[in-house]
Design a protein around this motif. Structure first.
Motif, short mmCIF file in Angstrom:
data_model
loop_
_atom_site.label_atom_id
_atom_site.label_comp_id
_atom_site.label_asym_id
_atom_site.label_seq_id
_atom_site.Cartn_x
_atom_site.Cartn_y
_atom_site.Cartn_z
N THR A 136 -2.45 47.06 -17.86
CA THR A 136 -3.61 47.96 -17.72
C THR A 136 -4.54 48.01 -18.93
OG1 THR A 136 -2.56 50.03 -18.44
CG2 THR A 136 -2.36 49.46 -16.10
N MET A 180 -11.90 41.19 -12.77
CA MET A 180 -10.73 40.38 -13.15
C MET A 180 -10.76 39.99 -14.63
SD MET A 180 -10.08 37.97 -9.84
CE MET A 180 -8.48 37.39 -10.35
N GLN A 189 -10.39 44.52 -16.86
CA GLN A 189 -9.67 44.72 -15.60
C GLN A 189 -10.30 45.80 -14.71
OE1 GLN A 189 -6.57 42.97 -14.32
NE2 GLN A 189 -7.94 41.65 -15.46
N ARG A 213 -15.04 49.02 -11.45
CA ARG A 213 -14.31 49.34 -10.22
C ARG A 213 -15.06 50.36 -9.36
NH1 ARG A 213 -8.63 49.16 -8.75
NH2 ARG A 213 -8.24 48.19 -10.74
N GLU A 224 -6.63 37.03 -21.80
CA GLU A 224 -8.07 37.09 -21.98
C GLU A 224 -8.62 35.66 -22.08
OE1 GLU A 224 -8.97 38.56 -25.98
OE2 GLU A 224 -6.94 37.94 -26.55
N ARG A 284 -12.21 48.39 -15.56
CA ARG A 284 -12.30 49.75 -16.08
C ARG A 284 -13.69 50.36 -15.83
NH1 ARG A 284 -8.37 51.54 -19.44
NH2 ARG A 284 -7.70 49.38 -19.47
N TYR A 334 -3.80 48.35 -9.44
CA TYR A 334 -3.86 48.26 -10.90
C TYR A 334 -2.66 47.44 -11.34
CZ TYR A 334 -7.22 52.10 -10.73
OH TYR A 334 -8.31 52.88 -10.46
N ARG A 335 -2.90 46.43 -12.15
CA ARG A 335 -1.79 45.57 -12.55
C ARG A 335 -1.47 45.78 -14.02
NH1 ARG A 335 -1.05 42.61 -8.21
NH2 ARG A 335 -2.82 41.94 -6.94
N ILE A 359 -3.98 40.37 -20.16
CA ILE A 359 -4.80 41.40 -19.50
C ILE A 359 -4.23 41.80 -18.14
CG2 ILE A 359 -6.92 40.80 -20.73
CD1 ILE A 359 -7.86 39.33 -18.20
N ARG A 360 -3.35 40.97 -17.61
CA ARG A 360 -2.85 41.29 -16.26
C ARG A 360 -1.55 40.53 -16.04
NH1 ARG A 360 -7.31 39.63 -13.84
NH2 ARG A 360 -6.81 37.54 -13.19
N LYS A 414 -13.20 41.19 -5.21
CA LYS A 414 -12.63 40.73 -6.46
C LYS A 414 -12.30 39.23 -6.37
CE LYS A 414 -8.32 41.80 -8.13
NZ LYS A 414 -7.19 42.67 -8.51
#
Lengths: 400, 90
Positions: free
Chosen positions: B77, B41, B45, B50, A229, B47, B73-74, A318-319, B34
């Motif tokens: 999540t 991003m 993410q 999208r 984040e 939610r 989806y990475r 976050i990813r 994106k």
């Protein structure tokens, strides 16, 4: 019908850079991207323009020339590539790593890099978030960062303005051969006559060359990364660790290691990006074409990063994602003509240095293709350098 | 009505106008939007945004949202503290 002077295949950071510098020299260029710009390795990497990580020799010299081009690039492209001359640190965790880093640094200084060793509290004064056990770091004020995607988009739009055509969703199918020349490319069901062709196709380059009977020792190497984040500024430089240097240049030492993190080639590569989030890497693994992240890989990256910067543990991830880097056995890219062909070129195999080396790669490839000469010698980057070593034939290994 | 100022991605503060401009300059997939704009991003993410982005893409490109690839989806999540990913007590 007359085709473009040059067809560039591949719309990553290398392909868009080559397209831009060719267009800047006045060439009529067509860029063919099979999916979308920056869709593979160039959007799954860090944004380091780091000089300290380069092997002292032709590799560092090339990177220095590229860094020089980056300075004015945002203005030249009229595009915000988020260039920041932030300076970089290679963090040293263990006393045992000091001698090797001193040697590495001395060789880099001899080539003209401004790099110095900061010990103990000297480095913690610069970056107070570093853990107490950090022995020191090598520091270079010349290291910088960019946003890789914006570099890709910046090169592409500037090339378009100069008249280049950029086509996405057009995969290369075949190269048409006439004697020692490529006469045309077949792409997207269309035959396009081409004056010259340059493959900037990174990890995918070997599969394009196999039908031509050319073998290139280039392999995909996976790098996993974690994004956090956004957070208030915690660090001010880009970070690598001394182990990254070992992971990069001596994969054979790591493969046999007992330690899980070492076997995965985990070396710290960390930056706080323009948006405030941390980008934390990375593994260096040979796992074929698998682009997934793994719980083990992520765990080892996070353990390593939080050991060096303990405050990171409070942040949320976050990813996670992974990209494939085009690895070559000597850590240098292939830049030059394909032996046996008059007008077919390769610019691929930059592994983790594609972003840093993109501008100089683009410029030198444009010089080579348009004039046959380059302002920086490309001998060490020759496409057939490994084949020459193996059998003294002076030829790339060619199957009939 | 001009709704270009409507914020679509709150995490990264990306407006409908930003997304339309990206689509018109060639970003015609969710993934490309994106990358151009950073929409989706941020912290959540994608939610919330999208589906909104897919709707805008559908309008601008004359497709239905179902025809568009939804993007990947990475993991993880949802936000997970790094302390937890370390797999140790801390």
């Amino acid at each position: 019908m007359k085709g473009p002077d040059v067809v560039v295949v591949g719309g990553g950071v290398i392909g868009t850079a080559v397209t831009y510098y060719l267009a800047k020299q006045g060439a009529d260029v067509l860029l063919l991207e099979r999916a979308e710009l920056g869709g593979e390795t160039s959007s799954a990497c860090d944004g380091f323009v780091i000089l300290q990580s380069k092997s002292p020799g032709v590799h560092l010299a090339l990177a220095l020339a590229s860094a020089e081009l980056y300075r004015g690039l945002a203005d030249e492209l009229d595009w915000d590539i988020e260039y920041r001359n932030c300076g970089g640190l290679i963090v040293i965790e263990r006393e045992e790593e000091l001698p090797a880093m001193r040697t590495f640094m001395a060789k880099q200084q001899a080539i003209g890099l401004d790099v110095r060793l900061l010990l103990g509290d000297e480095v913690r004064r610069l970056e107070p978030a570093l853990a107490p056990h950090i022995v020191g770091a090598t520091y270079s004020p010349q290291d910088s960062q960019v946003n890789p995607l914006q570099v890709v988009l910046g090169f592409a739009q500037a090339a378009r303005r100069l008249g280049a055509r950029v086509r996405q969703g057009v995969p290369l199918q075949t190269l048409r051969r006439a004697g020692a020349r490529v006469s045309a490319v077949v792409a997207g069901g269309e035959e396009i006559p081409a004056g010259a062709v340059v493959l900037c196709t990174g990890v995918f380059t070997p599969e394009l060359l196999t039908p031509l009977g050319v073998e290139l020792p280039l392999r995909p190497r996976r790098g996993q990364l974690v994004v956090t984040e956004p957070a208030p500024p915690l660090v001010h430089h880009i970070f690598l660790c001394a182990r990254y240097i070992a992971a990069k240049y001596h994969p054979e030492l790591l493969a046999a290691a007992e330690d899980e993190a070492l076997r995965l080639g985990v070396g710290l590569a960390l930056e706080q990006t323009g948006s405030g989030g941390f980008l934390i890497g990375s593994t260096r693994e040979f796992v074929g074409w698998d682009k997934r992240t793994t719980p083990l890989g992520i765990r080892e990256i996070v353990r390593h990063a939080t050991r060096i910067l303990p405050a990171l543990a409070q942040l949320n991830a976050i990813r996670t994602f992974a990209g494939l880097r085009p690895y070559t056995p000597d850590g240098l890219p292939f830049l030059g003509p394909v032996p046996g062909w008059e007008n077919l070129y390769i610019a691929a195999g930059h592994e983790g240095d594609g972003i840093a080396l993109a501008p100089i790669t683009g410029r030198l490839m444009a010089e080579l293709i348009l004039t046959g000469r380059t302002s920086f010698p490309l001998t060490d980057f020759a496409v057939d350098r490994f084949a020459r070593g193996k059998d003294q034939g002076g030829q790339l290994k060619v199957t009939p | 009505m001009n709704d270009d100022d409507v914020i679509i991605c709150r995490c990264e503060e990306v407006t409908k106008g930003d997304i339309r401009r990206a689509i018109r300059s060639g970003a015609t997939t969710f993934k490309a939007v994106k990358k151009f704009t950073r929409a989706g991003m941020g912290l959540c993410q994608g939610r919330t945004c999208r589906r909104l982005i897919l709707q805008i893409l559908a309008q601008e490109t004359g497709q239905t949202p179902g025809q568009l690839a939804p993007g990947s989806y990475r993991p993880p999540t949802r936000p997970v503290p790094l302390a937890a990913l370390k797999g140790e007590e801390s």
